[in-house]
Design a protein around this motif. Sequence first.
Motif, short mmCIF file in Angstrom:
data_model
loop_
_atom_site.label_atom_id
_atom_site.label_comp_id
_atom_site.label_asym_id
_atom_site.label_seq_id
_atom_site.Cartn_x
_atom_site.Cartn_y
_atom_site.Cartn_z
N ARG A 1 0.82 -1.22 0.00
CA ARG A 1 0.00 0.00 0.00
C ARG A 1 0.86 1.27 0.00
N LEU A 2 1.92 1.31 0.82
CA LEU A 2 2.79 2.49 0.84
C LEU A 2 3.50 2.66 -0.50
N GLY A 3 4.01 1.56 -1.08
CA GLY A 3 4.65 1.67 -2.39
C GLY A 3 3.69 2.10 -3.47
N LEU A 4 2.44 1.63 -3.42
CA LEU A 4 1.45 2.02 -4.42
C LEU A 4 1.10 3.50 -4.30
N ALA A 5 0.97 4.03 -3.08
CA ALA A 5 0.66 5.45 -2.90
C ALA A 5 1.81 6.33 -3.40
N ARG A 6 3.04 5.96 -3.15
CA ARG A 6 4.18 6.74 -3.63
C ARG A 6 4.29 6.68 -5.14
N ALA A 7 3.96 5.56 -5.75
CA ALA A 7 4.00 5.46 -7.20
C ALA A 7 2.92 6.34 -7.84
N LEU A 8 1.72 6.37 -7.24
CA LEU A 8 0.67 7.25 -7.76
C LEU A 8 1.08 8.73 -7.64
N GLU A 9 1.74 9.10 -6.56
CA GLU A 9 2.19 10.49 -6.39
C GLU A 9 3.21 10.86 -7.46
N LYS A 10 4.13 9.96 -7.78
CA LYS A 10 5.12 10.26 -8.80
C LYS A 10 4.50 10.29 -10.20
N TYR A 11 3.48 9.50 -10.41
CA TYR A 11 2.84 9.54 -11.72
C TYR A 11 2.09 10.84 -11.92
N ASN A 12 1.38 11.29 -10.91
CA ASN A 12 0.65 12.55 -11.00
C ASN A 12 0.67 13.20 -9.61
N PRO A 13 1.41 14.33 -9.41
CA PRO A 13 1.46 14.97 -8.09
C PRO A 13 0.11 15.47 -7.58
N ASP A 14 -0.91 15.57 -8.47
CA ASP A 14 -2.22 16.02 -8.02
C ASP A 14 -2.91 14.98 -7.14
N TYR A 15 -2.43 13.75 -7.18
CA TYR A 15 -3.03 12.70 -6.33
C TYR A 15 -2.53 12.79 -4.88
N ARG A 16 -1.55 13.61 -4.62
CA ARG A 16 -0.95 13.63 -3.29
C ARG A 16 -1.89 14.14 -2.19
N PRO A 17 -2.61 15.27 -2.34
CA PRO A 17 -3.41 15.79 -1.22
C PRO A 17 -4.42 14.81 -0.63
N PRO A 18 -5.25 14.14 -1.43
CA PRO A 18 -6.21 13.21 -0.80
C PRO A 18 -5.54 12.03 -0.11
N MET A 19 -4.48 11.51 -0.72
CA MET A 19 -3.78 10.39 -0.08
C MET A 19 -3.09 10.83 1.20
N GLY B 1 -3.49 9.48 5.21
CA GLY B 1 -2.32 8.86 5.83
C GLY B 1 -1.71 7.73 5.02
N PHE B 2 -2.00 7.67 3.70
CA PHE B 2 -1.44 6.59 2.89
C PHE B 2 0.03 6.83 2.54
N LEU B 3 0.53 8.07 2.71
CA LEU B 3 1.93 8.37 2.39
C LEU B 3 2.83 8.36 3.62
N THR B 4 2.32 7.91 4.75
CA THR B 4 3.09 7.88 6.00
C THR B 4 3.48 6.44 6.32
N ARG B 5 4.76 6.30 6.61
CA ARG B 5 5.25 4.96 6.94
C ARG B 5 4.83 4.60 8.37
N ASP B 6 4.25 3.42 8.54
CA ASP B 6 3.80 2.96 9.86
C ASP B 6 5.02 2.53 10.66
N PRO B 7 5.33 3.22 11.79
CA PRO B 7 6.57 2.89 12.51
C PRO B 7 6.44 1.73 13.49
N ARG B 8 5.28 1.14 13.60
CA ARG B 8 5.10 0.08 14.60
C ARG B 8 5.86 -1.17 14.18
N MET B 9 6.58 -1.74 15.15
CA MET B 9 7.37 -2.94 14.92
C MET B 9 7.06 -3.95 16.02
N VAL B 10 7.45 -5.19 15.81
CA VAL B 10 7.25 -6.24 16.80
C VAL B 10 8.18 -6.00 17.97
N GLU B 11 7.62 -6.00 19.18
CA GLU B 11 8.43 -5.76 20.37
C GLU B 11 9.15 -7.04 20.76
#
Length: 296
Positions: free
Chosen positions: A246-264, A268-278
Amino acid sequence: MSMRQGSLFSALQRASQRAPSLTSLSYGREISCSAAWGQSNNQLTSQVTATRCVSRAAIINNNQTCVSRHFSSRPETKSVLRLHAVTLKHSDYEDELDEARWDVPEEETHLDPTDSRKMEEEEEATWWLYDGTQESRDVLAAMRAKKAQKDRWIKNASPPVRVSEIDERGRAYGRGSRKSAQARVWIQPGEGEIVVNRTDFLTYFPRETHRDHILGPFVASQTCGKFDVTAVVNGGGLTGQAGAIRLGLARALEKYNPDYRPPMKRHGFLTRDPRMVERKKVGRVKARKSPQWVRR
């Protein structure tokens, strides 16, 4: 002879009664003629002659002394000192106040702009500050440094100019990660076909929650069914791989057309989820799970 002396003495006595003393001008002393009584005629005559000579010398000395004292202590006219410049070359002794003749242009070494317009703007902004001293140059340098720093802050605060990044095959690339999973995603205009590790999307992710998670960027940008997706993912489980895609797909859409960036970005589709296994802890079954308590 005695009668002549008596007549002379009587004449002198009458003169002394009318003018009792003759004031001498030498040193302010008074010489009285009354002291001449009892003296001979010759002695009196010589004394009067000497007194006249001394009086003339005293008058001359007194005048010289007064003149010298007058010019040394209190002069009648003040000495005039010339305070302006006078040219002395080629016998030109004009005494005119020609200030323009003595104006020397200042060397503007404190300014080093390449553009004439910038130089004019800086002169207009700092004309009241610069006076040719080292302190003013230091102040101008500090002002320039502060202005340059302010310009950098404004430039960094302004949003960057985003452009489309499409390769020669008409594809846009995006990279994503989640937990320990890493995904590389390419998109290109198509009919909405999605392939993950050379496997169909529905086959690779049997759970519907993973599918909805991956298709979120298409829904936000309203591009469902307009792009074909090819993803290569490794590491982690299905949940982590779904988040990485999902994160890779959102970044690819932004590079294809920067107008897609605001709604994504809003979703929160362009934010990397920092949660990891403890990590597991000592004395615990897992990171926080404790072993079962046994009474006996």
